[in-house]
Structure formats: structure tokens, C-alpha cells
Design an enzyme around this catalytic site. Structure first.
Site, PDB file in Angstrom:
ATOM      1  N   TYR A 271      29.050 -11.175  19.193  1.00  0.00           N
ATOM      2  CA  TYR A 271      27.789 -11.547  18.679  1.00  0.00           C
ATOM      3  C   TYR A 271      26.715 -10.697  19.873  1.00  0.00           C
ATOM      4  O   TYR A 271      26.977 -10.816  21.076  1.00  0.00           O
ATOM      5  CB  TYR A 271      27.613 -12.936  18.831  1.00  0.00           C
ATOM      6  CG  TYR A 271      26.126 -13.282  18.351  1.00  0.00           C
ATOM      7  CD1 TYR A 271      25.368 -12.942  16.960  1.00  0.00           C
ATOM      8  CD2 TYR A 271      25.669 -14.378  18.933  1.00  0.00           C
ATOM      9  CE1 TYR A 271      24.369 -13.357  16.677  1.00  0.00           C
ATOM     10  CE2 TYR A 271      24.209 -14.723  18.639  1.00  0.00           C
ATOM     11  CZ  TYR A 271      23.781 -14.280  17.365  1.00  0.00           C
ATOM     12  OH  TYR A 271      22.530 -14.781  16.948  1.00  0.00           O
TER      13      TYR A 271
ATOM     14  N   TYR B  74      22.131 -19.646  22.661  1.00  0.00           N
ATOM     15  CA  TYR B  74      23.432 -19.376  22.486  1.00  0.00           C
ATOM     16  C   TYR B  74      23.990 -19.277  23.883  1.00  0.00           C
ATOM     17  O   TYR B  74      24.256 -18.455  24.630  1.00  0.00           O
ATOM     18  CB  TYR B  74      23.619 -17.981  22.182  1.00  0.00           C
ATOM     19  CG  TYR B  74      25.046 -17.359  21.667  1.00  0.00           C
ATOM     20  CD1 TYR B  74      25.708 -17.816  20.428  1.00  0.00           C
ATOM     21  CD2 TYR B  74      25.912 -16.743  22.454  1.00  0.00           C
ATOM     22  CE1 TYR B  74      27.038 -17.661  20.057  1.00  0.00           C
ATOM     23  CE2 TYR B  74      27.356 -16.302  21.962  1.00  0.00           C
ATOM     24  CZ  TYR B  74      27.752 -16.919  20.856  1.00  0.00           C
ATOM     25  OH  TYR B  74      29.107 -16.514  20.523  1.00  0.00           O
TER      26      TYR B  74
HETATM   27  P1  NAD Z   1      34.798 -20.804  12.049  1.00  0.00           P
HETATM   28  O1  NAD Z   1      34.422 -22.055  12.490  1.00  0.00           O
HETATM   29  O2  NAD Z   1      35.200 -20.095  10.825  1.00  0.00           O
HETATM   30  O3  NAD Z   1      35.703 -19.988  13.074  1.00  0.00           O
HETATM   31  C1  NAD Z   1      36.265 -20.107  14.405  1.00  0.00           C
HETATM   32  C2  NAD Z   1      37.580 -20.729  14.416  1.00  0.00           C
HETATM   33  O4  NAD Z   1      37.910 -20.797  15.720  1.00  0.00           O
HETATM   34  C3  NAD Z   1      37.828 -22.034  13.744  1.00  0.00           C
HETATM   35  O5  NAD Z   1      38.719 -22.013  12.811  1.00  0.00           O
HETATM   36  C4  NAD Z   1      38.222 -22.841  14.855  1.00  0.00           C
HETATM   37  O6  NAD Z   1      39.278 -23.725  14.492  1.00  0.00           O
HETATM   38  C5  NAD Z   1      38.908 -21.686  15.773  1.00  0.00           C
HETATM   39  N1  NAD Z   1      39.333 -22.310  17.334  1.00  0.00           N
HETATM   40  C6  NAD Z   1      38.619 -22.655  18.238  1.00  0.00           C
HETATM   41  N2  NAD Z   1      39.291 -23.031  19.367  1.00  0.00           N
HETATM   42  C7  NAD Z   1      40.458 -22.494  18.808  1.00  0.00           C
HETATM   43  C8  NAD Z   1      41.561 -22.355  20.015  1.00  0.00           C
HETATM   44  N3  NAD Z   1      41.699 -22.745  21.095  1.00  0.00           N
HETATM   45  N4  NAD Z   1      42.818 -21.902  19.469  1.00  0.00           N
HETATM   46  C9  NAD Z   1      42.645 -21.298  17.904  1.00  0.00           C
HETATM   47  N5  NAD Z   1      41.658 -21.547  17.137  1.00  0.00           N
HETATM   48  C10 NAD Z   1      40.353 -21.938  17.660  1.00  0.00           C
HETATM   49  O7  NAD Z   1      33.413 -19.699  12.716  1.00  0.00           O
HETATM   50  P2  NAD Z   1      32.904 -18.183  12.413  1.00  0.00           P
HETATM   51  O8  NAD Z   1      31.456 -18.233  12.874  1.00  0.00           O
HETATM   52  O9  NAD Z   1      33.586 -17.536  11.571  1.00  0.00           O
HETATM   53  O10 NAD Z   1      33.792 -17.782  13.942  1.00  0.00           O
HETATM   54  C11 NAD Z   1      34.604 -16.474  13.866  1.00  0.00           C
HETATM   55  C12 NAD Z   1      34.155 -15.574  14.984  1.00  0.00           C
HETATM   56  O11 NAD Z   1      32.773 -15.079  14.500  1.00  0.00           O
HETATM   57  C13 NAD Z   1      33.919 -15.931  16.164  1.00  0.00           C
HETATM   58  O12 NAD Z   1      34.448 -15.400  17.370  1.00  0.00           O
HETATM   59  C14 NAD Z   1      32.195 -16.452  16.404  1.00  0.00           C
HETATM   60  O13 NAD Z   1      31.925 -16.179  17.833  1.00  0.00           O
HETATM   61  C15 NAD Z   1      32.226 -14.754  15.699  1.00  0.00           C
HETATM   62  N6  NAD Z   1      30.703 -14.861  15.089  1.00  0.00           N
HETATM   63  C16 NAD Z   1      29.972 -15.481  14.509  1.00  0.00           C
HETATM   64  C17 NAD Z   1      28.745 -15.469  13.911  1.00  0.00           C
HETATM   65  C18 NAD Z   1      28.195 -16.569  13.106  1.00  0.00           C
HETATM   66  O14 NAD Z   1      26.676 -16.447  12.887  1.00  0.00           O
HETATM   67  N7  NAD Z   1      28.586 -17.242  12.288  1.00  0.00           N
HETATM   68  C19 NAD Z   1      28.117 -14.290  14.433  1.00  0.00           C
HETATM   69  C20 NAD Z   1      28.657 -13.484  15.311  1.00  0.00           C
HETATM   70  C21 NAD Z   1      29.975 -13.573  15.672  1.00  0.00           C
END
Ligand code: NAD
Length: 286
Positions: free
Chosen positions: A172, A182
């Protein structure tokens, strides 16, 4: 033979991990999933009861098949690392072999090799606190769950990755620009993840001919993002200010991941690919 992908970080059908799984499945890949232990039960139950069937539909009308779901907690590398209270916690005690090393061993036992590794997980217990108020514990926990978890996954999976394979994580823009809200060291964790993408690209490329890239994704209303508390504001901000004034769909990130994992991207490694409607290129909002 079709490619086999292991996607770490799927616990529902709202996040980027799910969308990446779908795009990879649409391109013909076999899908293996790593799901956070505390979320495993509800995810598997929902899958079994057909709760995700509508969102499993692929462009050709068929349903995405998930060959196997592995319990995973990416903050623990091996059983010796797991504290007693976690080991005996009811939600953890119901599953086994969920440390990174054990999951890689199980995948090897079940399938031999994989071609694609996706890291789509992050966690920062103090994400809603400004960095200036973040504790050492919170900061290190964010780095452990969101950055080192990737080093560990690649470390343990690379021996079973076929040469020519690819690995992708999600980052991000808060790593490089100020995004108030954040917090908790999550911006630091994403900066580490992006820097590690370069070093890991070198090491994995030289040693195993595996490519390593990260996608800097725009805002998506996932479960994790809703927990941060400012996601609707970020989506509105992007729609107002980005070169492309539309909401970003998870599928657009999924498709970019499928491209990066494919031979079409065979010379691309060590990069941060922005999939954010171009917002990163703006200097001021207009
Ligand atoms: P999401 O909730 O779908 O995914 C995050 C996942 O991480 C969840 O399924 C959670 O159970 C899992 N998780 C947390 N701790 C864990 C651990 N210790 N071991 C294994 N799994 C674990 O949310 P998302 O937003 O799709 O996130 C996915 C990626 O995308 C992340 O790296 C997030 O930082 C990144 N991201 C998200 C956004 C946004 O706006 N949603 C923007 C940029 C980047």
C-alpha cells in the site's frame, strides 16, 4: 500441465486474496489456500454451505474450485516458536500443522511442487494508533505479521517452487507517502515489504529462477480494511482525485496478479506494480 498456486491470506470472498485466486483459476491454475487459524472454521463452513457460490463464478460460468485449504498462522515459523497460551487456545488446538514450515511440508507431501506463491495478508494490532503513539510491541507485531511473514513464506516454499515460478505480495502506498490513519507501524511494515521485494527478487532469481513482485493496490472495502476505520474515506478520495475516477474492483488487482504470475511477465521481477487507478501519480488532489 496447469500451474499450481498457494495463496496465503483468504478468509472470505471480499479481499484481494479471493480475487487473485479467481483470476488465477480463470487462467487455469489449481488453487491451494492458506487461511488464518482463527478464521478457518467459519471460512470452511461457509465454503461448504455454498455461501460463496455466487462469488465463485468464473468468466466461463464454471465455479472456482479450491483444491485444499490449509490452516496457517504466518507469525509462527515452526512449532517451537508457538507460545503455550496460543497452542492451548481453543481455536488453535482444533487444527494442527499450521506454522509456516509445517504448511510448506504439508503442501510438499500433498502436491510435490507449486508454481505461484501469493502473500495477501497483513495485521497490525495498533493500526488505528498514530505512529507517534505506537508501542514497541505493536510496531514489531505489524512487521512480524505483515513483512517477515513474507520472508518466511518464501523461505519455506521456495524449495518446492518450480523454476520459472512467481511470487506476489500486496502493498500500500502508505509505505512511501503520508497516509494519515494507516498507523501502528503498518506504513513501516509496507516499506519493509517493498524493500524486501527487491532483495528477495535477487536472491530467489539467482538461486531458483523465481520472480518476486509486489502490487501496490488502491483501497478496497475488505474485512481487514474495514477494521482500520478509514476505508470509505480513502475510496471516496480516490474516486475524486485519481486519473481514473471509478471505484477499484478486487478483480482488477486479481487480473494484474495473474499477469505478473504468468509467462507474459517473464522479465519482470523486483518491481512494485501500482494497481490503483493511477492515484499514486498525482501530486495534489484536484
Ligand atoms: P483481507 O481481510 O481479505 O485479508 C487479510 C487476511 O490476512 C485475512 O484473511 C486474515 O485472516 C489474514 N491474516 C491476518 N493475520 C494472519 C496471520 N498471522 N497468518 C495468516 N493469515 C493472517 O484484507 P485485504 O485488504 O484484501 O488484505 C490483503 C492484502 O492486501 C494485505 O497485505 C493488505 O495490506 C493489502 N492491501 C489492502 C488494501 C485495501 O484497501 N484493502 C490496499 C492495499 C493493500
Amino acid at each position: 500441465r496447469g500451474k499450481r498456486a498457494f495463496i496465503a491470506g483468504i478468509a472470505d470472498d471480499n479481499g484481494y486474496g479471493w480475487a487473485i485466486a479467481k483470476s488465477l483459476a480463470a487462467a487455469g491454475a489449481e488453487i491451494l489456500v492458506g487461511t488464518w487459524v482463527p478464521a478457518l472454521n467459519i471460512f470452511e463452513t461457509s465454503l461448504r454451505r455454498g455461501k460463496f457460490d455466487e462469488s465463485r463464478v468464473l468468466p466461463d460460468g464454471s465455479l472456482m474450485e479450491i483444491t485444499k485449504v490449509y490452516p496457517l498462522d504466518a507469525v509462527y515459523d515452526c512449532p517451537e516458536d508457538v507460545p503455550e497460551d496460543v497452542m492451548s487456545n481453543k481455536r488453535y488446538a482444533g487444527s494442527s500443522k499450521w506454522t509456516v514450515k509445517e504448511v510448506a511440508e504439508s503442501v510438499k507431501e500433498d502436491f510435490g511442487t507449486i508454481d505461484i506463491l501469493v502473500h495477501s495478508l497483513a495485521n497490525g494490532p495498533e493500526v488505528s494508533k498514530p505512529l507517534l503513539e505506537t508501542s514497541r510491541y505493536g510496531y514489531l507485531a505489524a512487521i512480524s505479521a505483515s513483512s517477515y511473514s513474507y520472508v518466511s513464506l518464501l523461505q519455506h516454499f521456495i524449495p518446492i517452487m518450480n523454476p520459472g515460478g512467481a511470487s506476489i505480495s500486496l502493498t500500500y502506498i502508505a509505505s512511501e507517502r503520508i497516509i494519515p490513519g494507516y498507523g501502528g507501524g503498518m506504513s513501516s511494515a509496507k516499506a519493509a515489504l517493498e524493500s524486501d521485494t527487491k532483495v528477495l527478487a535477487f536472491e530467489a532469481g539467482r538461486k531458483h529462477r523465481v520472480r518476486v513482485n509486489t502490487i501496490s493496490a488502491g483501497p478496497l472495502r475488505s474485512r481487514a480494511a474495514k477494521a482500520i476505520g478509514f476505508i470509505d474515506m480513502m475510496i471516496d478520495y480516490s474516486s475524486e482525485n485519481a486519473p481514473l475516477q471509478k471505484e477499484l474492483s478486487a478483480e482488477e488487482v486479481g487480473n494484474a496478479a495473474a499477469f505478473l504470475a504468468s509467462p507474459l511477465a517473464s522479465a519482470i521481477t523486483g518491481t512494485v506494480l501500482y494497481v490503483d487507478n493511477g492515484l499514486n501519480a498525482m501530486g495534489v488532489g484536484v
